[in-house]
Design a protein around this motif. Structure first.
Motif, PDB file in Angstrom:
ATOM      1  N   UNK A  26       0.845  -1.200   0.000  1.00 29.07           N
ATOM      2  CA  UNK A  26       0.000   0.000   0.000  1.00 29.07           C
ATOM      3  C   UNK A  26       0.877   1.246   0.000  1.00 29.07           C
ATOM      4  N   UNK A  27       0.599   2.149  -0.911  1.00 27.37           N
ATOM      5  CA  UNK A  27       1.341   3.406  -1.036  1.00 27.37           C
ATOM      6  C   UNK A  27       0.345   4.556  -1.012  1.00 27.37           C
ATOM      7  N   UNK A  28       0.727   5.659  -0.361  1.00 21.13           N
ATOM      8  CA  UNK A  28      -0.074   6.888  -0.376  1.00 21.13           C
ATOM      9  C   UNK A  28       0.860   8.057  -0.643  1.00 21.13           C
ATOM     10  N   UNK A  29       0.562   8.817  -1.686  1.00 18.24           N
ATOM     11  CA  UNK A  29       1.302  10.042  -1.995  1.00 18.24           C
ATOM     12  C   UNK A  29       0.418  11.240  -1.692  1.00 18.24           C
ATOM     13  N   UNK A  30       1.006  12.256  -1.111  1.00 18.31           N
ATOM     14  CA  UNK A  30       0.275  13.471  -0.761  1.00 18.31           C
ATOM     15  C   UNK A  30       0.682  14.588  -1.703  1.00 18.31           C
ATOM     16  N   UNK A  31      -0.310  15.143  -2.388  1.00 15.34           N
ATOM     17  CA  UNK A  31      -0.101  16.304  -3.254  1.00 15.34           C
ATOM     18  C   UNK A  31      -0.903  17.455  -2.651  1.00 15.34           C
ATOM     19  N   UNK A  32      -0.195  18.347  -1.975  1.00 15.87           N
ATOM     20  CA  UNK A  32      -0.823  19.414  -1.210  1.00 15.87           C
ATOM     21  C   UNK A  32      -1.776  18.776  -0.196  1.00 15.87           C
ATOM     22  N   UNK A  33      -3.084  18.887  -0.379  1.00 19.19           N
ATOM     23  CA  UNK A  33      -4.021  18.311   0.588  1.00 19.19           C
ATOM     24  C   UNK A  33      -4.825  17.149  -0.012  1.00 19.19           C
ATOM     25  N   UNK A  34      -4.318  16.588  -1.096  1.00 13.45           N
ATOM     26  CA  UNK A  34      -4.970  15.440  -1.732  1.00 13.45           C
ATOM     27  C   UNK A  34      -4.108  14.197  -1.552  1.00 13.45           C
ATOM     28  N   UNK A  35      -4.672  13.184  -0.926  1.00 18.23           N
ATOM     29  CA  UNK A  35      -3.966  11.919  -0.718  1.00 18.23           C
ATOM     30  C   UNK A  35      -4.350  10.952  -1.836  1.00 18.23           C
ATOM     31  N   UNK A  36      -3.346  10.467  -2.569  1.00 20.42           N
ATOM     32  CA  UNK A  36      -3.563   9.549  -3.679  1.00 20.42           C
ATOM     33  C   UNK A  36      -3.074   8.166  -3.255  1.00 20.42           C
ATOM     34  N   UNK A  37      -3.985   7.218  -3.191  1.00 18.56           N
ATOM     35  CA  UNK A  37      -3.706   5.873  -2.696  1.00 18.56           C
ATOM     36  C   UNK A  37      -3.474   4.923  -3.862  1.00 18.56           C
ATOM     37  N   UNK A  38      -2.605   3.939  -3.622  1.00 12.38           N
ATOM     38  CA  UNK A  38      -2.323   2.932  -4.645  1.00 12.38           C
ATOM     39  C   UNK A  38      -2.002   1.613  -3.963  1.00 12.38           C
ATOM     40  N   UNK A  39      -2.551   0.516  -4.486  1.00 12.01           N
ATOM     41  CA  UNK A  39      -2.202  -0.807  -3.978  1.00 12.01           C
ATOM     42  C   UNK A  39      -1.517  -1.589  -5.085  1.00 12.01           C
ATOM     43  N   UNK A  40      -0.604  -2.487  -4.669  1.00  8.47           N
ATOM     44  CA  UNK A  40       0.176  -3.264  -5.631  1.00  8.47           C
ATOM     45  C   UNK A  40      -0.257  -4.716  -5.715  1.00  8.47           C
ATOM     46  N   UNK A  41      -1.266  -5.085  -4.957  1.00 13.69           N
ATOM     47  CA  UNK A  41      -1.800  -6.438  -5.023  1.00 13.69           C
ATOM     48  C   UNK A  41      -3.233  -6.428  -4.490  1.00 13.69           C
ATOM     49  N   UNK A  42      -4.093  -7.224  -5.102  1.00 18.20           N
ATOM     50  CA  UNK A  42      -5.492  -7.279  -4.665  1.00 18.20           C
ATOM     51  C   UNK A  42      -5.638  -7.864  -3.268  1.00 18.20           C
ATOM     52  N   UNK A  43      -4.668  -8.631  -2.836  1.00 22.78           N
ATOM     53  CA  UNK A  43      -4.802  -9.307  -1.543  1.00 22.78           C
ATOM     54  C   UNK A  43      -4.900  -8.330  -0.375  1.00 22.78           C
ATOM     55  N   UNK A  44      -4.391  -7.110  -0.522  1.00 24.89           N
ATOM     56  CA  UNK A  44      -4.435  -6.152   0.593  1.00 24.89           C
ATOM     57  C   UNK A  44      -5.588  -5.168   0.468  1.00 24.89           C
TER      58      UNK A  44
END
Length: 390
Positions: free
Chosen positions: A111-129
């Motif tokens: 699980x990865x989360x990048x913050x751009x100013x006040x917007x959190x962009x989430x990304x997962x690398x596998x469906x299992x999580x």
């Protein structure tokens, strides 16, 4: 809760004890079949850990805790811990785009989360999580003031679209602050989640080497290294990329920061072809920046990647006169730091040059690397002085 127990080979005990987050499938007992995303308890000798079963990839189990099956409070503690680790970056006041959550390194594998100013962009690398995403979203809201939490997904035609988990939908494009300058982040259509945030400190480092220089930036994307060179006083910067829209973003970024894009060049071309052409034409640059995409997605592509890096760096060295600088980077995890340095030595020999490393870096503090998880370090970044063979 009923939970499946998996006994592992005893020689995995040191890895479990250190906290390594992966169990590969070839270490799992044969005929082990579980529902994707199931919690499991693994043990080797007298050491145990809890993780999530992945029914599909080479990593069979991603480990989360030595002590318990995580719950929402446990997840929030990891998110808060990651937020606190990045406090020195926020305290600088010159950057508002960075990686808040870096998967395994921050205790939440996949699980990865990048913050751009006040917007959190989430990304997962596998469906299992995926089942952890609601807990992560709730934790993000509680830990820091964000306007929205979203994830880039694909529609039925393969086009990117936003899935908003909470709050405002992020803009498709956003101007963010990095090292005190402004950059366009294409959140919906851009690479990664919008910017290559892992190169932020390396871009800042490049600034101090470019005063009065002619700079060639290869694989420029939206011009981050080009902007750094120009703001550092380069008298001319040529940005090369195969994507026309990325080069247009680079031009816009120059203008956004008060630079005249017409005083520089933005060239759409294949980098390998262009380097060969410039060598035939006898063109030279004081600084050549190489920041290519990953040349290997798996271990069996490692040797092919090293050959590609060698050829690329040798071609670049043909354009750099003695006293110039080669700025070379690799984001290929399958190529180690030692492999990368050996590649540079080979490329220099092929080009009849000598290199002296003046600066050697990796990832910034928002991409931390635990000592028990060396796989988390993928980025190599070297600034090397170029000289003729004595």
């Amino acid at each position: 809760m009923s939970i499946r127990e998996i006994r592992l080979p005893a020689d995995l005990k040191p890895a479990l004890l250190s906290g390594h987050p992966w169990i590969y499938r070839d270490h799992i007992p044969p005929n082990t079949y579980l529902k994707n995303g199931s919690w499991v308890r693994v043990s080797a000798g007298n050491v145990a850990a809890y993780g999530i079963w992945d029914a599909h990839g080479p990593i069979a189990v991603r480990l989360f805790s030595r002590h318990t099956i995580p719950d929402i409070a446990w997840v929030e503690a990891r998110v808060r811990e990651a937020w606190d680790v990045r406090a020195p970056l926020r305290a600088r006041g010159d950057t508002n785009a960075y990686r808040w959550l870096y998967g395994e390194s921050d205790g939440l594998p996949g699980i990865v989360v990048d913050l751009y100013d006040r917007h959190a962009i989430l990304r997962t690398y596998t469906d299992s999580v995926r089942k952890l995403v609601p807990w992560v979203v709730a934790a993000l809201r509680r830990v820091a003031p964000v306007d929205g939490i979203a994830e880039r997904q694909e529609d039925e035609f393969g086009e990117p679209r936003w899935h908003v988990h909470w709050g405002q939908r992020p803009p498709d494009e956003l101007v963010v602050l990095e090292n005190g300058w402004h950059m366009y982040a294409n959140l919906l259509h851009g690479q990664k989640t919008g910017l290559f945030l892992d190169q932020r400190e390396n871009r800042r480092e490049l600034m101090r080497w470019c005063g009065g220089k002619r700079v060639l930036n290869c694989f420029a994307y939206n011009g981050g290294f080009s902007l750094a060179a120009a703001l550092g006083g380069a008298r001319f910067v040529e940005s090369v990329d195969v994507a026309a829209n990325a080069l247009e973003d680079a031009r816009r970024t120059f203008a956004l920061n008060g630079l005249d894009p017409d005083a520089h060049a933005f060239t759409r071309a294949d980098v390998f072809d262009l380097l060969e052409q410039y060598a035939r034409e006898g063109r030279t640059f004081d600084v050549v920046v190489l920041d290519p995409p990953s040349f290997a997605r798996s271990k069996n592509q490692r040797h092919k990647a090293i050959r590609a890096y060698t050829r690329l760096n040798a071609l670049a060295l043909n354009l750099i006169p003695p006293g110039g600088l080669l700025v070379s980077s690799s984001c290929t995890a399958q190529v180690s730091h030692a492999d990368f340095l050996n590649m540079l030595a080979t490329a220099a020999a092929k080009a009849g040059r000598r290199l002296r490393i003046l600066h050697d870096a990796g990832q910034p503090l928002d991409h931390p690397v635990p000592p028990h998880f060396p796989e988390g370090r993928y980025l190599k970044f070297v600034i090397a002085h170029v000289a003729d063979v004595a």
